[in-house]
Design a protein around this motif. Structure first.
Motif, PDB file in Angstrom:
ATOM      1  N   PHE A  22      42.487  86.732  79.609  1.00 43.13           N
ATOM      2  CA  PHE A  22      43.335  87.185  78.500  1.00 43.13           C
ATOM      3  C   PHE A  22      44.315  88.276  78.895  1.00 43.13           C
ATOM      4  O   PHE A  22      45.286  88.524  78.193  1.00 43.13           O
ATOM      5  CB  PHE A  22      42.527  87.617  77.282  1.00 43.13           C
ATOM      6  CG  PHE A  22      41.276  88.440  77.526  1.00 43.13           C
ATOM      7  CD1 PHE A  22      41.161  89.337  78.566  1.00 43.13           C
ATOM      8  CD2 PHE A  22      40.194  88.316  76.666  1.00 43.13           C
ATOM      9  CE1 PHE A  22      40.024  90.101  78.755  1.00 43.13           C
ATOM     10  CE2 PHE A  22      39.042  89.073  76.837  1.00 43.13           C
ATOM     11  CZ  PHE A  22      38.957  89.967  77.890  1.00 43.13           C
ATOM     12  N   TRP A  23      44.118  88.921  80.039  1.00 44.06           N
ATOM     13  CA  TRP A  23      45.075  89.951  80.469  1.00 44.06           C
ATOM     14  C   TRP A  23      46.475  89.367  80.635  1.00 44.06           C
ATOM     15  O   TRP A  23      47.466  89.909  80.138  1.00 44.06           O
ATOM     16  CB  TRP A  23      44.646  90.574  81.796  1.00 44.06           C
ATOM     17  CG  TRP A  23      43.359  91.338  81.768  1.00 44.06           C
ATOM     18  CD1 TRP A  23      42.679  91.780  80.664  1.00 44.06           C
ATOM     19  CD2 TRP A  23      42.599  91.745  82.903  1.00 44.06           C
ATOM     20  NE1 TRP A  23      41.538  92.445  81.049  1.00 44.06           N
ATOM     21  CE2 TRP A  23      41.456  92.438  82.418  1.00 44.06           C
ATOM     22  CE3 TRP A  23      42.752  91.586  84.280  1.00 44.06           C
ATOM     23  CZ2 TRP A  23      40.496  92.974  83.266  1.00 44.06           C
ATOM     24  CZ3 TRP A  23      41.786  92.116  85.130  1.00 44.06           C
ATOM     25  CH2 TRP A  23      40.677  92.802  84.629  1.00 44.06           C
ATOM     26  N   GLY A  24      46.573  88.266  81.369  1.00 44.62           N
ATOM     27  CA  GLY A  24      47.871  87.667  81.623  1.00 44.62           C
ATOM     28  C   GLY A  24      48.460  86.976  80.411  1.00 44.62           C
ATOM     29  O   GLY A  24      49.668  87.036  80.169  1.00 44.62           O
ATOM     30  N   ARG A  55      57.110  79.380  88.584  1.00 40.85           N
ATOM     31  CA  ARG A  55      58.257  78.976  87.786  1.00 40.85           C
ATOM     32  C   ARG A  55      57.770  78.344  86.494  1.00 40.85           C
ATOM     33  O   ARG A  55      56.723  77.711  86.457  1.00 40.85           O
ATOM     34  CB  ARG A  55      59.124  77.977  88.556  1.00 40.85           C
ATOM     35  CG  ARG A  55      59.793  78.544  89.790  1.00 40.85           C
ATOM     36  CD  ARG A  55      60.668  77.497  90.453  1.00 40.85           C
ATOM     37  NE  ARG A  55      61.325  78.031  91.646  1.00 40.85           N
ATOM     38  CZ  ARG A  55      62.122  77.308  92.429  1.00 40.85           C
ATOM     39  NH1 ARG A  55      62.354  76.035  92.146  1.00 40.85           N
ATOM     40  NH2 ARG A  55      62.686  77.850  93.492  1.00 40.85           N
ATOM     41  N   ALA A  56      58.555  78.515  85.460  1.00 37.86           N
ATOM     42  CA  ALA A  56      58.225  77.882  84.190  1.00 37.86           C
ATOM     43  C   ALA A  56      58.390  76.374  84.333  1.00 37.86           C
ATOM     44  O   ALA A  56      59.356  75.897  84.925  1.00 37.86           O
ATOM     45  CB  ALA A  56      59.147  78.415  83.094  1.00 37.86           C
ATOM     46  N   ASP A  81      49.144  87.961  87.350  1.00 33.88           N
ATOM     47  CA  ASP A  81      49.794  88.099  86.045  1.00 33.88           C
ATOM     48  C   ASP A  81      51.259  88.508  86.104  1.00 33.88           C
ATOM     49  O   ASP A  81      52.061  88.049  85.286  1.00 33.88           O
ATOM     50  CB  ASP A  81      49.009  89.079  85.169  1.00 33.88           C
ATOM     51  CG  ASP A  81      47.618  88.550  84.853  1.00 33.88           C
ATOM     52  OD1 ASP A  81      47.425  87.317  84.925  1.00 33.88           O
ATOM     53  OD2 ASP A  81      46.725  89.355  84.529  1.00 33.88           O
ATOM     54  N   LYS A  82      51.628  89.350  87.032  1.00 29.22           N
ATOM     55  CA  LYS A  82      53.045  89.708  87.145  1.00 29.22           C
ATOM     56  C   LYS A  82      53.917  88.480  87.427  1.00 29.22           C
ATOM     57  O   LYS A  82      55.022  88.361  86.871  1.00 29.22           O
ATOM     58  CB  LYS A  82      53.248  90.794  88.203  1.00 29.22           C
ATOM     59  CG  LYS A  82      52.823  92.178  87.716  1.00 29.22           C
ATOM     60  CD  LYS A  82      53.289  93.276  88.649  1.00 29.22           C
ATOM     61  CE  LYS A  82      52.986  94.648  88.054  1.00 29.22           C
ATOM     62  NZ  LYS A  82      53.460  95.758  88.914  1.00 29.22           N
ATOM     63  N   PRO A  83      53.465  87.533  88.259  1.00 31.85           N
ATOM     64  CA  PRO A  83      54.279  86.324  88.451  1.00 31.85           C
ATOM     65  C   PRO A  83      54.473  85.524  87.164  1.00 31.85           C
ATOM     66  O   PRO A  83      55.535  84.924  86.962  1.00 31.85           O
ATOM     67  CB  PRO A  83      53.489  85.526  89.492  1.00 31.85           C
ATOM     68  CG  PRO A  83      52.711  86.555  90.242  1.00 31.85           C
ATOM     69  CD  PRO A  83      52.325  87.572  89.204  1.00 31.85           C
ATOM     70  N   LYS A  84      53.473  85.521  86.292  1.00 38.47           N
ATOM     71  CA  LYS A  84      53.610  84.797  85.023  1.00 38.47           C
ATOM     72  C   LYS A  84      54.692  85.430  84.148  1.00 38.47           C
ATOM     73  O   LYS A  84      55.517  84.731  83.561  1.00 38.47           O
ATOM     74  CB  LYS A  84      52.289  84.812  84.251  1.00 38.47           C
ATOM     75  CG  LYS A  84      51.198  83.938  84.811  1.00 38.47           C
ATOM     76  CD  LYS A  84      49.998  83.997  83.891  1.00 38.47           C
ATOM     77  CE  LYS A  84      48.845  83.174  84.413  1.00 38.47           C
ATOM     78  NZ  LYS A  84      47.680  83.227  83.487  1.00 38.47           N
ATOM     79  N   VAL A  85      54.668  86.736  84.056  1.00 35.37           N
ATOM     80  CA  VAL A  85      55.662  87.432  83.230  1.00 35.37           C
ATOM     81  C   VAL A  85      57.059  87.231  83.809  1.00 35.37           C
ATOM     82  O   VAL A  85      58.024  86.980  83.069  1.00 35.37           O
ATOM     83  CB  VAL A  85      55.319  88.930  83.117  1.00 35.37           C
ATOM     84  CG1 VAL A  85      56.427  89.683  82.394  1.00 35.37           C
ATOM     85  CG2 VAL A  85      53.990  89.118  82.376  1.00 35.37           C
TER      86      VAL A  85
END
Length: 217
Positions: free
Chosen positions: A53-55, A26-27, A201-205
């Motif tokens: 850097f990917w995420g 969560r943000a 990374d998908k969770p970050k987006v």
């Protein structure tokens, strides 16, 4: 450092990556910046480091007003600005991204808010998630004095607000940005099923889109 282990068997990678299941993120709710960089004519650049850097690239590619994001290395010299050398953790580089943005649409301080809220954990020292070493440090590389002032002011502001349970480790640094190899550019979009992308990374987006719905595209 999971993403530096390309020779691991696929089954083992899935175990390391949580069997392909993204963890919920969560943000972190953060206040709007009290100090910002005034909008100037033309496109501007921001250079930020916060782990792989990917995420970082993937999150900021979804921000309205961002025209381009490039993965690369910042803080070291040109002769060692390559993945093999940086991975030794002896070059003083940080994995970083260079954001080209339209300040009439999104401000520098708004980019910082996304950076601290969801793009990475600013309380970790020389690591992010499964990756450890100084190349994964949290660092801002201001492109001018106004950006430096805004970054320092926002770090002080969110520190006073007690937004995080631990002290913010982000440093303000000077250094050139060097683009990374082509294989690392737009990695998230080109490799959507890569175990590292799915796990980290998908969770970050997803967290960015949920936490900043009016800013996401």
């Amino acid at each position: 450092m999971i993403k530096h282990l390309p020779l691991i068997a696929p089954a083992a990678l899935l175990v390391l990556a949580g069997c392909g299941q993204a963890t919920a993120e969560r943000a972190v709710p953060l206040p709007r910046a009290a100090q910002d960089v005034p909008a100037a004519p033309g496109l501007q650049h921001a250079v930020l480091a916060g782990g792989c850097f990917w995420g970082m690239e993937a999150v900021f590619e979804h921000v309205k007003g961002v025209r381009n994001v490039i993965s690369g290395y910042a803080g070291g010299t040109a002769d060692t600005a390559n993945y093999g050398a940086v991975s030794t953790e002896r070059t003083r580089h940080a994995e970083a991204i260079r954001i080209t943005y339209d300040p009439r649409v999104v401000s520098y301080a708004t980019l910082l808010r996304v950076y601290f809220s969801v793009a990475h954990d600013p309380t970790q020292v020389n690591r992010q998630g499964p990756d450890s070493g100084p190349s994964y440090r949290s660092a801002i590389f201001p492109q001018n004095a106004q950006q430096a002032a805004a970054a320092r002011a926002y770090i002080a502001q969110i520190s006073r607000a007690g937004a995080f349970p631990r002290p913010i480790a982000t440093k303000i640094e000077q250094g050139r940005f060097f683009p990374a190899e082509a294989e690392h550019q737009d990695f998230f979009n080109r490799n959507p099923t890569h175990p590292y992308i799915v796990r980290w990374d998908k969770p970050k987006v997803a967290a960015f889109k949920a936490g900043f719905p009016t800013l996401a595209r």
